[in-house]
Structure formats: structure tokens, C-alpha cells
Design an enzyme around this catalytic site. Structure first.
Site, PDB file in Angstrom:
ATOM      1  N   ASP A 103      -7.376  -4.691   4.529  1.00  6.14           N
ATOM      2  CA  ASP A 103      -6.262  -5.437   3.950  1.00  6.14           C
ATOM      3  C   ASP A 103      -6.214  -6.887   4.429  1.00  6.14           C
ATOM      4  O   ASP A 103      -5.441  -7.683   3.912  1.00  6.14           O
ATOM      5  CB  ASP A 103      -4.921  -4.771   4.309  1.00  6.14           C
ATOM      6  CG  ASP A 103      -4.785  -3.386   3.708  1.00  6.14           C
ATOM      7  OD1 ASP A 103      -5.183  -3.219   2.542  1.00  6.14           O
ATOM      8  OD2 ASP A 103      -4.291  -2.480   4.393  1.00  6.14           O
ATOM      9  N   ASP A 126       0.850  -1.185   0.000  1.00  7.39           N
ATOM     10  CA  ASP A 126       0.000   0.000   0.000  1.00  7.39           C
ATOM     11  C   ASP A 126       0.889   1.240   0.000  1.00  7.39           C
ATOM     12  O   ASP A 126       2.115   1.123  -0.011  1.00  7.39           O
ATOM     13  CB  ASP A 126      -0.967  -0.004   1.193  1.00  7.39           C
ATOM     14  CG  ASP A 126      -0.229   0.008   2.527  1.00  7.39           C
ATOM     15  OD1 ASP A 126       0.998  -0.177   2.524  1.00  7.39           O
ATOM     16  OD2 ASP A 126      -0.880   0.199   3.567  1.00  7.39           O
ATOM     17  N   ASP A 178      -2.130  -2.246   6.396  1.00  5.50           N
ATOM     18  CA  ASP A 178      -2.302  -1.745   7.758  1.00  5.50           C
ATOM     19  C   ASP A 178      -3.750  -1.667   8.192  1.00  5.50           C
ATOM     20  O   ASP A 178      -4.032  -1.474   9.368  1.00  5.50           O
ATOM     21  CB  ASP A 178      -1.663  -0.360   7.904  1.00  5.50           C
ATOM     22  CG  ASP A 178      -2.242   0.648   6.919  1.00  5.50           C
ATOM     23  OD1 ASP A 178      -3.131   0.271   6.141  1.00  5.50           O
ATOM     24  OD2 ASP A 178      -1.797   1.814   6.918  1.00  5.50           O
TER      25      ASP A 178
END
Length: 1013
Positions: free
Chosen positions: A750, A437, A746
Site C-alpha cells: 500500500d 482496504d 496496512d
């Protein structure tokens, strides 16, 4: 409605009596209204009442019981979880629901343990159904599932039975008992390592999960654990807080929540009591402050369901486990085949009369041979065959791998990577793709002003703001410090300045404090704020009207989106404080400046000012919203961005040079994603990347057909506007194509991708508990540099395991061949099971630990990844181990058949020489195994003190085996020249290892028969 009327009157009287007893006459009316509201809420399912309450009296004590149907509870829970506005309007509003929950919105619930416990009993606790920690026994059972362990247990049972039968209990248990001890050692060490990791993570989770939140109880603000939140609590929310449960917005100012952790949407959601009062647990307050009413906790929330669902263990094997299982299975097949062949040959030799006893007589003479002699001979032959199996199976391999991973895990912790699963250490070394990410991993997650334009001039040099005119200086400080929802606090001149607010406000305030020396306290004392126009997403600007107390002048300031502010201005300031008109040409230049910064993923904020004239003041001080297009002067434009972490570009380049593809998956817009990816080095600086299919949006990817996705997935480098499903779909496609996939994340959104990936890496600082639970490794500093470090360590672990396997298989190939040839030709084996166990388990385990201490080096990052299909034993390893094994076989066979004659020694001394030379060859070969390809195997040897120490301990233990454990190890004492002979022969391993590395190795399959290893 008879029974409901009766219930109403009972509840009404009880509430009044309770209020009187507690000297709370003023609250009697409130309790009565609540009882009425419990009946006034909508009628459905044939009866009234959403949440019906009854108060019972026991002596003089007060006990509150909340009585409601399960359907009523479910409706309230689902309303918040699904953000159902229709149901919300049907119920009335949050005040109605608060009254039904017996909650005073201003004072909260009672701070009484009985009340809190009763609510917890009826509505549940704010915890989720987490799997219980795995016990030590669980890991013991898991260790026994290893194929090698199962084969060894069978061999141990056979060896123990045959040994006792042939030699009696006193001496017959040596071989079988030794194998059982070896199995026990492997199982216990493996279980302890995994159990310690489980305990360590459980401790970390308990500490990180126990968040303190502020609640209102009986009008007092108190801090309680998130686990002690109950339905009906009023929670005080401020910037940075995590929402502890599902609930409804009560009151607040500019409260905005980041729901990306639950929904994947990057836009912040603004809360209000009418259109959007719904707050979801697991989300985060990013602006403003407020209070919420808790309506559901624990497993009744989406967060609780998510946490519970991801607590199941994945049964999928890592690439190394798959390779090791293939290796041990193959070795087992070879060992069993050779043992069966030895058994057939030796039985054939015995029953055909081709074997002789110690007196030179034939052992088998047909019917003349005693049946007990035949049985003893058969047992001896079967025992020899079992020894062959023990020789073939690398008993130390499971333990060696566990020790290697455990050692590396501890070293990785020092490099800011907490390994939750030992197997994750090596899996990262096989990774071919990293899906990362953006926010917090590639970037700092800290908005920062990086550009400042004053009029048409770019203020570039550090401290160049000192040359700006004092009047402009003062106006900029006004526009920043007074037109803000953030705050600047400095307890003392020596202490660090504390800045709060949303990321944009913090960035601008920090810039003003640093570059212009803005003093917020001084500003507030020097100016009186007359009117404020708050920012919203439609106007994209905020305004303020202030009076300067020293001269009574009135100033109007605007701050907001640069294009909006620019359209309000008719002039602009320059550095010297002079104002110039904004003609068409200048306006076009400023528009190009704004577009250029936007293309660089900068958020452009502009400041405008005008001073209210005396005439205007006489007609009434205008509101901040009273604007005229040509009245304002442009003070400046700042460009704000979330900068890349220092060193992240180098880390990305390191990964790419190692052959690992980096893919950025983010919820941001495609322009920001492209700019950040280019800055980080994921994308080349090429404006046509989008046309190449390297940059796409999540909606485009998910709308591809399965075949199209599989065809394009390797080409994609950036996916913008992605949802959790898109990330999961990307991981699944990459795994289908044979990639070993690592995912960093995080947020709660996810979790599915982290769980699906071969290796999941969660962020330790900003990461949610859901993400950490789903991951294999926790990155403690939220830094992509650490991800690259984990990759480096993973490759080091994999390389160290390969070194050990080369070292171990050299032992097994040599011992298997020697024992096979000796058993077939002479009917006996020169190396006993106990001796082989010493070599395979104790010495090789120490060898594995010695080889595991090799630290990562840059050379590892210049090789392509091994991926999922590359063989564990490479062509280079086969070349090295076969050269050493052939040398050892040749030397030991000479000892076996001619040693007694050549050196004029007894059979017992000769057998001891064979064992001692064999062990010393392995010790010298341990140095060769340090480098699989390099010629200089001694490079860095003096720095690796643990390696030298382990080699020294191994030599000492070998001396003990030969000189002191004679009966157990089946050895005799050796004199000085015999020890010197063994050392000299073993030392030849070094020049052989050096010479053999000059032999070229083809990239094509080498030794195809062994390719399946």
C-alpha cells in the site's frame, strides 16, 4: 585448479586444527565437508566456489572470516529476491548453501560476538538506509521560507533603519524590533511544533521496529532483536511472526506465509524445500511453524529497498497550504499596491507644499528647505508606507495556523489518530474520496463462525446447541478438537482461553469451545490419534482416525470444503441424533444452503463422520485417506466470515452523508468484495451493481485507456483482485480529476498509494513499518470509525481556520483602510506599527488559539467537502467580515477627524481611544467568529473554558498596553468614562453580527474580484 586445491587443503587442515583445539573432534568431519562443499559448488566465471571461506589464527584466538566475491553474494541475494528456482537447483539445495555459509542447520551459528560482528561486517546489518531525523534547525529554515515571513523581514529592516534615523537608537528600534520579535516568535513556535512531532514519531518507530525474534545459536533458542539478525542465522518461525530477513526454508510443518504485504497477493503461500523454499522479509507466518536460513539482510532485501525508497519527503503542498499561499500572496499584492499609492500621494503632497509642520508652516518651500528636513520628511513618509504593508500582512496567520493544527493534533491523538504531519489535520477535512482496504479496516481481521446448519436445520438461537443430542455433541467435539492443527490452552479455570492456529482453525475452535463447551485437554486424554491426513489446497479437506479409549471404538472424521464433504456423505444427523438418508431432494437442499452461504461471502466448512466396524478393524485399521463415498454421515456445516467492525456501517454512512465517496480496494475475489461492501454500506443492496460499473476487478481497470479510466473512476465503488499498481493508478486518476484523496492501508504494497495520496492513513496495529513511514496519520486502533473521526476533525480544523481568517481579515481590512485614508488626507497614520503588531500578532494569535478549541460537531458532516478548488474565503465569510470592518472603519474615522472636538480631548487621548476601541472591537468580534452562519454565537460558550480564559487574558493584556506600556505603545492613560465609551462602541459589534446574518448570500460567485483568495 591448482590454487583452489591449495586453498582447499589449507582450509581443511585449519578446520581440523580448530576443531581439535576446541575439543570438538566430532565436528572435524563436518568442517572438512564444508570446506569441500565450498569447492564442489558449480563452476562459473572461470573459477569454482559460490562462497569461499578461510579461517585465520591469531595466537590462541579464533576468528572466522567469510571471503566471497561480490558476484557470488549478488547471485544468492537475487536468487531469493526473485524466487529463482533454476539458480536454486544449480546451487544444490538449502543444505549446500547452509554449509557454504558455515551454518549448522540443526544448531545455527556460534553465539559469539566476534563471529556475529564479522558476519555483519561482511554481509551488512539488518537495517535500512533511513533518513536521519530532521533537526530543529531544519524546521527553522523551513519556517523562514514562508512568503509572509520574508515580507515581514524586509519591512522590519526598513522600519528599524528609518526608526533609528528619525528617533535615534534609544526609541527608534521599537517598530522594527517589534516586527523582528514577531517573526522570531512565529518561526520558533512553528519549528517547535513540527520538531516535536518528528521526535514523537521517531520514538514510536524505534519501539515498534525493535521486534524480538527467536534464533538458533550453538543449539540454543535465544531471542534477539531483528536488527541483530545476520546472514547464516537460523530463525525459528511460528504463527504470527514477521519474517525478519530474506532466506530459505530449512524445515517445518505446514508453514504458510502471507506475502500480500510485499506482492499484493491475498493467497497464502506454502513453503517446502524443493518447489518453494523462498522466504521474503516483511511477510508474515499465517500457519504452521518452521525454521529458515538467513541469506540476505537489510538493504540487500526487497523490504530494505522499499523502506529506503519511501523515506524521501514529498514536496507536494497540501490543499490548505496552496490556499494560504494564494491568500498571503494576494494580501501582499494589495498591501504593496496600497503602500505604493500612499507613498506616491504623500510624496506628491509634500513636494507640492500641501503639508504643514506643527507650527502651521509649509514643510517644503522649494530650495529654501533644509536638505536634512527633506530627508527626515521622506523617511517619515516611507515609514508610513512600510506601516501600511505591516497593516496589510496578517503577521499572526502562520503562527495561528500552526497553533490550530498543533492543538487539534493533540485532541486527535486522544481519538486514536496519531498525526505525523501537522498539515494532515486539515487536509482530511478537504477530502472528497476515501480509498480503503477491507481486511482489518472495514473488517475485524478475525474469522468467526456466523452460521451453523445441522442437517437441514439452521441453528439460529443463542445457546440452542444445548438441545442437540449428546451423541452429536460428542462427535462434533471429536471432529473439531482432534482434526485440527490449532491448539486450545487454558492455564487455569479463571484465566482466558488462548486459541492458536490459522484464522479458519481459530474460528472453528473458538466456536466449539463457546457453543459446545469443548475441552481440548479432556479430548486428548480420552482418544488416541491413529492416523492424520493433513489439509492441502488440492484435497481441500483434512482427516483423522481416532480410538476412543473408554470403549475401544474407532472413529474416522473429515473436515473441509462443504461441497467436497457433502459428496462423501450418504446420510446426515438431525438435532435429536437420528440419522436420515441423503436422498436427491435433500442433497439439492443442502447444496442450495451451501451456495447461499457462499454468496454471502461465507467460507463453508462441513464435518463428516463414520465409525469403523469390528469387521473392518479385524482387516486392519484404515487410513484417513481410505474413503468411500457412501460411508459417511454429515454432522453439520458452518459458515465462517471475517465480520465487519461494529459501527463501520454507520461510519460509512456518516462519510457518505458528508459528501465523501468511499471506494473499497481489496485483493479478495469479487464475490467477497461485493458482499462485504454491501454489508458495510459502500454498495447499495442491488444485485445489478456490477452491470453499473460500480464493481470491477483490478485487471479490468488497468486495461482501460487513460481516457476511459478518467471517465469511469468516479463511478467505481469496489475494486477486487487489485494489485498495488491498481491502487496507485486509482489514486492518480482521482487526483487528476481534482479530488482530494485519502487512502487507508496496512501493507508494504500500500506504500506507493499512501505516498501518492493527499492524505495517507496507515494502520497502527496490523500496519507494516513501510506503510507507517509512507503515511501522514497512523490509525492506532485499525478501525474505519477512526477514519471517519479523522474526517470530522479535519473538517473542524478547516472550519476553525476559516473562523480565524474571517476574524484576522476583519482586522486587516479595517486597519488598512483607516491608515490609508488618514495617511492620504492628513499625512499621518493613527495606528502605529507597534500597535498593529500587537493587534495582528499577540491578540490575534490568542484569538486563533481560542477559536481552535472549538470541538467537532455533527453539522460539519452534513456539508459537502470543500475539495481542491473551493475558495478559502467563502461568500458567507466575506459578508460577515465586511460588515464588521465597515462598522469599525466608520467609527474610527469619526474618531480620527472629529474625536478631539466631539469629546473635547487632546490628540494623544484621541489616538489612544482609536487604538483601544479598535482592539475591543476585535475582542467582541471574536465571539461573532465562533459561528460563521448560526445566529446564536454564544451556543456552548460556557463549556469552552479555554476560549473564555483566552478572552480574559487578552483584555488584561490590553489594559497593560494602554495603562502601563505607554511609551512603547504610544498611549496615554484613560479614565473610567473613556473606557466605558470604548466598551459600549465595541459591544455594538454583537447586534451588527446578528443582523447581518439575515442577509442572503448567493451560491454563485460573490465578490468575484476576491474569488482568487
Amino acid at each position: 585448479m591448482g590454487k583452489y586445491e591449495s586453498t582447499y587443503h589449507e582450509s581443511l587442515l585449519l578446520n581440523i586444527n580448530i576443531a581439535r583445539r576446541r575439543w570438538r573432534f566430532a565436528f572435524a568431519a563436518i568442517y572438512s565437508i564444508r570446506a569441500m562443499l565450498s569447492l564442489a559448488v558449480t563452476k562459473r566465471n572461470g573459477h569454482y566456489n559460490l562462497l569461499h571461506f578461510q579461517n585465520l589464527e591469531e595466537d590462541d584466538s579464533y576468528v572466522e572470516q567469510i571471503v566471497c566475491t561480490k558476484d557470488d553474494q549478488k547471485k544468492l541475494i537475487e536468487m531469493v529476491k526473485n524466487k529463482d528456482k533454476e539458480v536454486y537447483r544449480e546451487l544444490g539445495d538449502v543444505a549446500t548453501i547452509a554449509a557454504c555459509l558455515r551454518t549448522n542447520p540443526e544448531n545455527g551459528i556460534e553465539d559469539n560476538s566476534d563471529v556475529v560482528n564479522e558476519r555483519r561486517r561482511l554481509f551488512g546489518s539488518n537495517t535500512y538506509h533511513k533518513r536521519p531525523p530532521k533537526s530543529f534547525f531544519y524546521f527553522v529554515v523551513e519556517a523562514f521560507k514562508d512568503t509572509t515571513i520574508l515580507i515581514l523581514l524586509v519591512c522590519a529592516a526598513l522600519a528599524l533603519g528609518f526608526g533609528i534615523k528619525e528617533h535615534g537608537v534609544k526609541e527608534g528600534w521599537y517598530e522594527g524590533g517589534s516586527i523582528f520579535v514577531a517573526v522570531a516568535l512565529v518561526v520558533v513556535v512553528s519549528a517547535i511544533s513540527n520538531f516535536r512531532q518528528e521526535v514523537q514519531f521517531e520514538k514510536l518507530s524505534k519501539i515498534s521496529n525493535n521486534i524480538k525474534v527467536e534464533v538458533l545459536r550453538e543449539g540454543r533458542r535465544i531471542q534477539v532483536s531483528i536488527f541483530n539478525i545476520v546472514v547464516g542465522d537460523v530463525v525459528v518461525l511460528k504463527l504470527g511472526d514477521q519474517i525478519p530477513a530474506d532466506g530459505l526454508f530449512l524445515t517445518g510443518h505446514s508453514l504458510q506465509v502471507d506475502e500480500s504485504s510485499m506482492t499484493g497477493e491475498s493467497d497464502h503461500v506454502e513453503l517446502n524445500r524443493t518447489e518453494n523454499p523462498f522466504l521474503l522479509s516483511g511477510t508474515k507466518v499465517v500457519d504452521g511453524h518452521g525454521q529458515m536460513l538467513v541469506t540476505s539482510v537489510g538493504m540487500d532485501t526487497a523490504w530494505g529497498e522499499m523502506m529506503s525508497s519511501i523515506s524521501r519527503d514529498s514536496e507536494e503542498q497540501t490543499p490548505l497550504q496552496v490556499r494560504l499561499n494564494k491568500l498571503t500572496t494576494s494580501i501582499g499584492k494589495v498591501g504593496l499596491s496600497v503602500a505604493l499609492l500612499v507613498l506616491v500621494v504623500m510624496l506628491a503632497r509634500y513636494f507640492t507644499g500641501n503639508t504643514k509642520d506643527d507650527f502651521g508652516n509649509r514643510e517644503y518651500n522649494g530650495r529654501k528647505t533644509d536638505i536634512d528636513d527633506v530627508l527626515n520628511a521622506v523617511i517619515r513618509i516611507v515609514a508610513a508606507a512600510v506601516t501600511i504593508v505591516v497593516v496589510a500582512i496578517p503577521e499572526g496567520l502562520p503562527l495561528a495556523v500552526t497553533l490550530t493544527l498543533a492543538y487539534s493534533m493533540k485532541r486527535m491523538m486522544a481519538d486514536q489518530a496519531m498525526v505525523r504531519k501537522l498539515s494532515a489535520c486539515e487536509t482530511m477535512g478537504s477530502a472528497t474520496v476515501i480509498c480503503t482496504d477491507k481486511t482489518g479496516t472495514l473488517t475485524l481481521n478475525q474469522m468467526k463462525v456466523t452460521k451453523f446448519w445441522l442437517g437441514q436445520e439452521f441453528i439460529e438461537e443463542e445457546n440452542s446447541t444445548n438441545t442437540i443430542a449428546e451423541a452429536v455433541h460428542e462427535l462434533i467435539n471429536q471432529g473439531v478438537g482432534l482434526n485440527t492443527t490449532g491448539s486450545v490452552y487454558r492455564p487455569s479455570p479463571e484465566s482466558k482461553t488462548e486459541i492458536s492456529g490459522n484464522p479458519t482453525e481459530k474460528a472453528i475452535l473458538s466456536w466449539a469451545v463457546t457453543e459446545f463447551g469443548m475441552d481440548m485437554e479432556k479430548l486428548k486424554k480420552s482418544y488416541a490419534i491413529l492416523h492424520v491426513e493433513t489439509f492441502n489446497s488440492e484435497k481441500k479437506r483434512s482427516g483423522v482416525v481416532v480410538r476412543k479409549l473408554t470403549d475401544n471404538t474407532i472413529h474416522q472424521h473429515w473436515k473441509g470444503a462443504a461441497e467436497m464433504i457433502l459428496s462423501m456423505c450418504s446420510s446426515y444427523f438431525e438435532r435429536n441424533g437420528t440419522t436420515y438418508p441423503l436422498d436427491i431432494e435433500t442433497r439439492r437442499k443442502l447444496e442450495n444452503i451451501i451456495q447461499g452461504m457462499a454468496a454471502s461471502s461465507l467460507r463453508c466448512i462441513a464435518f463428516a463422520h463414520r465409525q469403523i466396524s469390528k469387521d473392518e478393524e479385524e482387516n486392519g485399521i484404515p487410513n484417513a485417506s481410505n474413503t468411500k463415498k457412501d460411508d459417511y454421515t454429515l454432522m453439520g456445516i458452518v459458515g465462517i466470515k471475517d465480520p465487519c467492525r461494529p459501527g463501520v456501517k454507520k461510519a460509512v454512512e456518516t462519510c457518505k452523508s458528508a459528501g465523501v465517496s468511499i471506494k473499497m480496494i481489496t485483493g479478495d475475489n469479487i464475490f467477497t468484495a461485493k458482499a462485504i461492501a454491501t454489508e458495510c454500506g459502500i454498495l447499495d443492496f442491488d444485485h445489478n451493481t456490477a452491470s453499473k460499473g460500480e464493481v470491477i476487478e483490478g485487471s479490468e481497470f488497468r486495461n482501460y485507456s487513460n481516457e476511459e479510466r478518467l471517465r469511469r473512476v468516479d463511478q467505481i465503488k469496489v475494486m477486487a483482485r487489485s494489485t498495488p499498481f491498481d491502487k496507485l493508478l486509482m489514486v492518480q486518476c482521482l487526483k487528476q480529476k481534482g479530488h482530494v484523496v485519502a487512502v487507508t492501508g496496512d501493507g508494504t504494497n500500500d506504500a506507493p498509494a499512501l505516498k501518492e495520496a493527499d492524505i495517507g492513513l496507515s494502520m497502527g496495529i496490523e500496519g507494516t513499518e513501510v506503510a507507517k513511514e509512507s503515511s501522514d496519520i497512523v490509525i492506532l486502533d485499525d478501525n474505519f470509525n477512526t477514519v471517519a473521526t479523522v474526517l470530522r476533525w479535519g473538517r473542524c480544523v478547516y472550519n476553525n481556520i476559516q473562523k480565524f481568517i474571517q476574524f484576522q481579515l476583519t482586522v486587516n481590512v479595517a486597519a488598512l483602510t483607516i491608515n490609508f485614508i488618514a495617511a492620504v488626507s492628513a499625512g499621518e497614520v493613527p495606528l502605529t506599527a507597534v500597535q498593529l503588531l500587537w493587534v495582528n500578532l499577540i491578540m490575534d494569535t490568542l484569538g486563533a488559539l481560542a477559536l481552535a478549541t472549538e470541538r467537532p460537531n455533527d453539522e460539519l458532516m452534513h456539508k459537502p467537502p470543500v475539495g481542491r478548488t473551493e475558495p478559502l474565503i467563502t461568500n458567507i465569510m466575506w459578508r460577515n467580515l465586511l460588515a464588521q470592518a465597515l462598522y469599525q472603519i466608520a467609527i474610527l474615522l469619526i474618531f480620527q477627524f472629529q474625536g478631539s472636538n466631539i469629546f473635547n480631548i487632546s490628540e494623544a487621548v484621541n489616538d489612544t481611544l482609536i487604538f483601544n476601541t479598535f482592539v475591543l472591537c476585535q475582542i467582541f468580534n471574536e465571539f461573532n467568529s465562533r459561528k460563521l452562519e448560526k445566529l446564536n454565537v454564544f451556543e456552548g460558550i460556557l463549556k469552552n473554558h479555554l476560549f473564555l480564559g483566552i478572552v480574559g487574558v487578552t483584555v488584561i493584556l490590553q489594559v497593560v498596553m494602554v495603562e502601563f506600556l505607554k511609551k512603547f505603545a504610544n498611549t496615554v492613560n484613560l479614565n473610567g468614562w473613556q473606557w466605558g465609551l470604548c466598551i459600549a462602541i465595541a459591544a455594538i459589534s454583537w447586534p451588527i453580527g446578528w443582523i447581518v446574518k439575515f442577509l442572503p448570500v448567493s451560491d454563485k460567485p460573490f465578490l468575484n474580484y476576491f474569488k482568487w483568495f
